[in-house]
Design an enzyme around this catalytic site. Sequence first.
Site: not given
Length: 492
Positions: A174, A249, A283, A382
Amino acid sequence: MDLPLATSLIDGAPDRAQHGHRLEVIDPATELPLCELEEADAPAVDRAVRSARRAFSGWSRMGTDQRNDILYAIHDRLIAEAEPLAELEARTTGLPIRTLAGLVRRAAINFRSFAEVASTLSGESYSQNPDYLTYVTREPKGVAALISPWNAPLALSSMRIATCIAFGNTCVLKPSEYTPQSVLRMVELMHEAGLPDGVVNVVNGRGGVTGAALVDHAEIDMVGFTGGTATGRHIMAAAGRRLKPSIMELGGKSAAIVCADADFERALDGTLAGIYASNGQQCLGSSRILVDRRIADRFIAEFVRRTKAMRIGSPVDPTTEMGPLAFKAHHDRVLSYLDVAASDGAEVLCGGGRPEGLDKGWYMEPIAVLAKDNASRVCQDEIFGPFASFLIFDTLDQAIEIANASDFGLVAYAWTSDLGAAMRCSREIRAGTIWINTPMMRELRAPFGGFKDSGTGRDGATSSADFFTELKTTSIALRDVALPQFGAAAKE
Ligand code: NDP
């Protein structure tokens, strides 16, 4: 005008069933609709999982050499189609086409690399006990649910798919609802290169609908997820309820330590690339830049000068260094950190405005701030955009302490010409990857993944083989060893 339709791809063919819910996919550079997405509902997800299950028996039993021929053909097909694929991805993500040339190549290389890993896998055998031979073999684990984010759809989806199918598993992927097209095209190309139907299925739709139905499906054997930490926690809990292993991850807030003895120009190039490459949406971005006080004024001034000079523009223009952010809500969230910076007491050094001549699209001037301290939100959250937060340190001890004072632990960077300082950063920073005097060097053979809230598990040659295979132990008796003889005495 009718918009193109991004459907799901099940059993090697577009899923033509009407599911009712459609979403518009918006071009981040123009704010105009690019295509419509037909959302896969739970029955569609079920069809995709069943297709992967059917394909598993053939794919898992195929000889590795035969499977690898297909994976090498996929590599070649993706390389041959690199330009149109990169353009498609640039239009949906806003990533500059010059960045994408490398990312599409990496997508292709993922298939070749993990085919090579699969072809060198070997088992163990034990013959210490003279009465038995015991050997350990690896078997494909089954059907994987793979979920990928929008920031680098081809590179990240291909990583998930390649590590999964190279070892004989099948999957349902997905992609993000914001960027369905390039991944769909990649999987079509994989079929054109000879991938059997059902080995890779794609279901498109929102995370909370299509993604949740996939993770919760009883026939899924494992989950591979790349995305945000909060979503990762949620998915891991759902997988845990069914005892399904998962690899995660997740996010990062990585520190780049710039020592006074660093090669100044290379450290400057490296930290600029570390935060602003891929529009800051990566990331592994070096979003906290820690500079030695002795060079801080000069380094930060040069960094700001170069940041202001970056070429911002259309993602399909080959000269563009930074394109628009991927979608409006994300653009607005990144910008909202200017207010956070103000309330944190940070000094805004540059950025945040709309670039001249770009009246439409989710563009912004890249931002740099000098934070008050590492506890401030611009150093802890973040932000996942072109937003650099500077901090100043006096000693290496202090820099390492700051680098570690984060919930995340994905990567860290150190710029220094002192071997001892480099080794201390490598040893003392709690992160999955440490880059010394280099930005982003991805060695596919080595493990990649995070400490702490940046994830669990690793991608890489050995780690991916470990996650995507089951170990099986077989013991064979080499002579007629004495057996217990239950009930034998009664016969006499
Ligand atoms: P999200 O976590 O929001 O989404 C990731 C994927 O999960 C998307 O496909 C999303 O679908 C899907 N999803 C969302 N909710 C659910 C759910 N309940 N069940 C199943 N699937 C769900 O992350 P972003 O897309 O915003 O990506 C950015 C994040 O990814 C950042 O935190 C970044 O650090 C991280 N990332 C980590 C990498 C690594 O290697 N460590 C690499 C790249 C990114 P949809 O988008 O359709 O809602």
